[in-house]
Enzyme design. Structure first.
Site, PDB file in Angstrom:
ATOM      1  N   LYS A   1       1.365 -14.872  21.682  1.00 50.16           N
ATOM      2  CA  LYS A   1       2.457 -14.902  22.671  1.00 50.16           C
ATOM      3  C   LYS A   1       2.747 -13.508  23.228  1.00 50.16           C
ATOM      4  O   LYS A   1       2.866 -13.327  24.435  1.00 50.16           O
ATOM      5  CB  LYS A   1       3.757 -15.439  22.045  1.00 50.16           C
ATOM      6  CG  LYS A   1       3.693 -16.848  21.519  1.00 50.16           C
ATOM      7  CD  LYS A   1       5.056 -17.332  21.043  1.00 50.16           C
ATOM      8  CE  LYS A   1       5.599 -16.624  19.825  1.00 50.16           C
ATOM      9  NZ  LYS A   1       4.854 -16.836  18.595  1.00 50.16           N
TER      10      LYS A   1
ATOM     11  N   ARG B   1      13.312 -20.970  21.174  1.00 46.99           N
ATOM     12  CA  ARG B   1      12.594 -21.323  19.960  1.00 46.99           C
ATOM     13  C   ARG B   1      12.989 -22.716  19.474  1.00 46.99           C
ATOM     14  O   ARG B   1      12.330 -23.289  18.641  1.00 46.99           O
ATOM     15  CB  ARG B   1      12.991 -20.307  18.913  1.00 46.99           C
ATOM     16  CG  ARG B   1      12.004 -19.844  17.902  1.00 46.99           C
ATOM     17  CD  ARG B   1      10.801 -19.170  18.420  1.00 46.99           C
ATOM     18  NE  ARG B   1      10.190 -18.373  17.376  1.00 46.99           N
ATOM     19  CZ  ARG B   1       9.658 -17.185  17.542  1.00 46.99           C
ATOM     20  NH1 ARG B   1       9.632 -16.646  18.728  1.00 46.99           N
ATOM     21  NH2 ARG B   1       9.108 -16.546  16.536  1.00 46.99           N
TER      22      ARG B   1
ATOM     23  N   ARG C   1      -3.216  -8.417  11.561  1.00 48.96           N
ATOM     24  CA  ARG C   1      -2.444  -8.008  12.730  1.00 48.96           C
ATOM     25  C   ARG C   1      -1.670  -6.722  12.437  1.00 48.96           C
ATOM     26  O   ARG C   1      -1.028  -6.599  11.402  1.00 48.96           O
ATOM     27  CB  ARG C   1      -1.474  -9.142  13.081  1.00 48.96           C
ATOM     28  CG  ARG C   1      -0.515  -8.823  14.176  1.00 48.96           C
ATOM     29  CD  ARG C   1       0.049 -10.078  14.769  1.00 48.96           C
ATOM     30  NE  ARG C   1       1.302 -10.483  14.175  1.00 48.96           N
ATOM     31  CZ  ARG C   1       2.121 -11.366  14.736  1.00 48.96           C
ATOM     32  NH1 ARG C   1       1.789 -11.945  15.879  1.00 48.96           N
ATOM     33  NH2 ARG C   1       3.237 -11.694  14.146  1.00 48.96           N
TER      34      ARG C   1
ATOM     35  N   ARG D   1       3.814  -5.820  10.219  1.00 50.80           N
ATOM     36  CA  ARG D   1       5.166  -6.379  10.173  1.00 50.80           C
ATOM     37  C   ARG D   1       5.483  -6.913   8.781  1.00 50.80           C
ATOM     38  O   ARG D   1       4.626  -7.555   8.174  1.00 50.80           O
ATOM     39  CB  ARG D   1       5.257  -7.536  11.171  1.00 50.80           C
ATOM     40  CG  ARG D   1       5.713  -7.126  12.525  1.00 50.80           C
ATOM     41  CD  ARG D   1       5.541  -8.210  13.534  1.00 50.80           C
ATOM     42  NE  ARG D   1       6.220  -9.462  13.217  1.00 50.80           N
ATOM     43  CZ  ARG D   1       6.325 -10.475  14.064  1.00 50.80           C
ATOM     44  NH1 ARG D   1       5.813 -10.374  15.283  1.00 50.80           N
ATOM     45  NH2 ARG D   1       6.929 -11.588  13.719  1.00 50.80           N
TER      46      ARG D   1
ATOM     47  N   ARG E   1       7.521 -19.698   8.432  1.00 53.47           N
ATOM     48  CA  ARG E   1       7.563 -19.558   9.902  1.00 53.47           C
ATOM     49  C   ARG E   1       6.777 -20.677  10.573  1.00 53.47           C
ATOM     50  O   ARG E   1       7.181 -21.206  11.611  1.00 53.47           O
ATOM     51  CB  ARG E   1       7.029 -18.181  10.316  1.00 53.47           C
ATOM     52  CG  ARG E   1       8.035 -17.072  10.029  1.00 53.47           C
ATOM     53  CD  ARG E   1       7.371 -15.722   9.878  1.00 53.47           C
ATOM     54  NE  ARG E   1       6.752 -15.242  11.085  1.00 53.47           N
ATOM     55  CZ  ARG E   1       5.762 -14.340  11.105  1.00 53.47           C
ATOM     56  NH1 ARG E   1       5.290 -13.836   9.976  1.00 53.47           N
ATOM     57  NH2 ARG E   1       5.249 -13.964  12.243  1.00 53.47           N
TER      58      ARG E   1
HETATM   59  P1  AMP Z   1       8.307 -13.081  16.907  1.00 51.44           P
HETATM   60  O1  AMP Z   1       8.186 -11.629  17.155  1.00 51.44           O
HETATM   61  O2  AMP Z   1       8.431 -13.899  18.166  1.00 51.44           O
HETATM   62  O3  AMP Z   1       7.245 -13.595  15.967  1.00 51.44           O
HETATM   63  O4  AMP Z   1       9.706 -13.289  16.142  1.00 51.44           O
HETATM   64  C1  AMP Z   1       9.946 -12.723  14.865  1.00 51.44           C
HETATM   65  C2  AMP Z   1      11.137 -13.413  14.225  1.00 51.44           C
HETATM   66  O5  AMP Z   1      12.313 -13.175  15.017  1.00 51.44           O
HETATM   67  C3  AMP Z   1      11.017 -14.936  14.131  1.00 51.44           C
HETATM   68  O6  AMP Z   1      10.340 -15.350  12.969  1.00 51.44           O
HETATM   69  C4  AMP Z   1      12.473 -15.368  14.136  1.00 51.44           C
HETATM   70  O7  AMP Z   1      13.062 -15.258  12.854  1.00 51.44           O
HETATM   71  C5  AMP Z   1      13.134 -14.338  15.041  1.00 51.44           C
HETATM   72  N1  AMP Z   1      13.171 -14.850  16.431  1.00 51.44           N
HETATM   73  C6  AMP Z   1      12.368 -14.492  17.455  1.00 51.44           C
HETATM   74  N2  AMP Z   1      12.670 -15.203  18.563  1.00 51.44           N
HETATM   75  C7  AMP Z   1      13.688 -16.014  18.207  1.00 51.44           C
HETATM   76  C8  AMP Z   1      14.438 -17.009  18.877  1.00 51.44           C
HETATM   77  N3  AMP Z   1      14.213 -17.301  20.168  1.00 51.44           N
HETATM   78  N4  AMP Z   1      15.398 -17.657  18.176  1.00 51.44           N
HETATM   79  C9  AMP Z   1      15.650 -17.392  16.901  1.00 51.44           C
HETATM   80  N5  AMP Z   1      14.980 -16.488  16.183  1.00 51.44           N
HETATM   81  C10 AMP Z   1      14.003 -15.802  16.835  1.00 51.44           C
END
Ligand code: AMP
Length: 206
Positions: free
Chosen positions: A13, A86, A120, A153, A165
């Protein structure tokens, strides 16, 4: 133009959003990245990490929706939302002001997700993502874009958190697919970045 990119962790993404945002000169909005920055710079952000995303859970809808709302600048000509909304509550909360022209769902098997997250790394400064085998940086440990240090991360290091996740993603995605069915495009994320971008571009050009 408003684009939403949905997909499981590790589906690309962030990478897709980065390239498409540059190509079309639209604003890249990534709540996950905003949350990581907040955790690095504020006590409030650290607490959100401990309570939610550090465990693989979603951050409460109202917090994320507010973060995104603050970033939206109506003078800009378009946005690409990376990993947002999400869940269906977020989609409903933004319905009146974010009407996507395209929603892409990046599809990837669970086995490939786990493999990808294992290798990653990302830039501590700009958040750009690399894959050590398939998309390595030019210089080991250093970001090609701004010379920042690359790191793994914390939520990519622990298998139980990765599984959580994926579970959360599988639970939340079905109502989103239904909600966006008129603008939704499924794309196979298990292909090279060039091919994936070409497929997305061919849909955007239609
Ligand atoms: P990402 O970088 O998109 O993988 O997001 C990392 C973490 O941030 C996710 O596992 C969620 O815990 C939180 N997060 C990211 N986007 C959202 C969202 N739209 N709503 C809620 N939590 C989010």
């Amino acid at each position: 133009m408003i684009i939403i990119i949905l997909g499981p962790p590790g589906s690309g993404k962030g990478t897709v959003s980065y390239f498409i945002s540059r190509q079309y000169n639209i604003v890249h909005i990534a709540p996950g990245r905003m949350l990581r920055l907040l955790a690095k710079t504020t006590e409030y952000g650290k607490q959100l990490k401990e309570k939610y995303w550090g465990k693989g859970d979603l951050v409460p809808d109202e917090i994320v929706v507010d973060l995104v709302r603050e970033r939206i600048d109506n003078s800009k000509k378009g946005f690409i939302f990376d990993g947002f909304p999400r869940d269906i509550n977020q989609a409903k909360a933004i319905k009146s002001f974010i009407k996507p022209d395209f929603v892409f769902l990046l599809e990837l098997s669970e086995k490939t997700i786990v493999e990808r997250l294992h290798d990653r790394v990302q830039c501590a400064k700009c958040g750009h993502v690399y894959h050590l085998k398939h998309m390595p940086p030019k210089k080991e440990g250093i970001c090609d874009i701004d010379g920042g240090k690359l790191y793994i991360r914390s939520d990519d290091k622990d298998e139980a958190i990765i599984k959580e996740r994926i579970k959360v993603f599988n639970e939340e995605i079905k109502p989103l697919v239904e909600h966006y069915k008129e603008v939704l495009q499924n794309v196979n994320a298990d292909q090279s970045l060039d091919k994936l971008l070409e497929e997305i571009n061919s849909i955007l050009r239609r």
